[in-house]
Design an enzyme around this catalytic site. Structure first.
Site: not given
Ligand code: NAP
Length: 247
Positions: A11, A14, A64, A91, A155, A157, A188
């Site tokens: 991931g 983005r 995936d 990630n 989420y 869990a 974030i």
């Molecule tokens: P995001 O902007 O939504 O980006 C998610 C990334 O994961 C994208 O690159 C997406 O790829 C990829 N992805 C999703 N499903 C996938 C799969 N099955 N196989 C491979 N790649 C996959 O997310 P983010 O906010 O940066 O979050 C990153 C991590 O931090 C996540 O684990 C999230 O749960 C955790 N987190 C985020 C926050 C927050 O506030 N943002 C808070 C706590 C934890 P595509 O671009 O191809 O869709």
């Protein structure tokens, strides 16, 4: 800090993953940037080009990670391209928020399969090559995996599962010089949180002592610390990056 290390970031096109890719590459790592959707292919290429223009080394790979075989092709690609894997950042993550009474079985399964099973799939397929010279695995969990959150039973869990997985694998491979840690971000600024209404955002910010959202770069800097030698004696740890939200 990461000169000549090979890092796979799931991931990585983005949000937080993209920033980790940039920070790792600017610290000398050879970076494999993973993503899943066709619409992100162009963004992945742009990010690779940006990193290369800045003198870094990177490539991208679509897979995936919720699918075991595809996670294997990702890790095989990294090994073929750069000769091994030193750092794995699990990630990739998704949300499908809903109160439990209205949450479908599919919404539960999908979140668990990407956020938790995906961590198993990627780690298991990267581990053997890491056994040769050690490494660092960094799993992205969330503060809601510690505190729980209404509307996020699936989420929370999945993220609590990631913490248990992190500590178990840290115990299993500490003797092989593989460190396994987790980062628990709070709120974030990324696509994941941009979908929330202003009301919801204000409600969340009330519970953040620092009264602001975090940036992907602030999470990436902790991911840099955990990947580098600066954290050589740190394993099985969960580091919150949340402006004090869950202290
Ligand atoms: P995001 O902007 O939504 O980006 C998610 C990334 O994961 C994208 O690159 C997406 O790829 C990829 N992805 C999703 N499903 C996938 C799969 N099955 N196989 C491979 N790649 C996959 O997310 P983010 O906010 O940066 O979050 C990153 C991590 O931090 C996540 O684990 C999230 O749960 C955790 N987190 C985020 C926050 C927050 O506030 N943002 C808070 C706590 C934890 P595509 O671009 O191809 O869709």
């Amino acid at each position: 800090m990461l000169k000549d290390k090979v890092a796979v970031i799931t991931g990585g096109t983005r949000g937080i993953g993209k920033e980790i890719a940039r920070v790792y590459a600017s610290n000398g790592a050879k970076v494999v940037i993973n993503y899943v959707s066709e619409r992100s292919a162009e963004d992945a290429e742009k990010l690779v080009a940006q990193i290369q223009e800045a003198g870094g080394i990177a490539c991208s790979f679509r897979a995936d990670i919720s699918n075991f075989e595809q996670a294997k092709t990702l890790m095989d690609f990294a090994k073929d391209e750069y000769g091994g894997i030193d750092i794995l950042v699990n990630n990739a993550g998704i949300t499908k928020d809903m109160l439990l009474l209205r949450m479908t079985e599919d919404e539960f399964d999908k979140v668990i399969s990407v956020n938790l099973k995906g961590v198993f799939n990627s780690t298991k397929n990267a581990l053997r090559t890491m056994l040769k010279s050690g490494g660092s695995i960094i799993n992205m969990t969330s503060v809601v995996g510690i505190t729980g959150n209404a509307g996020q039973a699936n989420y929370a869990a999945s993220k609590a599962g990631v913490i248990g997985f992190t500590k178990s694998i840290a115990r299993e491979y500490a003797g092989k010089n593989i460190r396994v840690n987790a980062i628990a971000p709070g709120f974030i600024e990324t696509d994941m949180t941009n979908v929330l209404s202003d009301n919801t955002k204000e409600g969340i910010l009330d519970s953040v002592p620092m009264k602001r959202l975090g940036t992907p770069e602030e999470v990436a800097n902790v991911a840099l610390f955990l990947a580098s030698n600066l954290s050589n004696y740190v394993t099985g740890e969960v580091i919150k990056v949340d402006g004090g939200m869950a202290m």
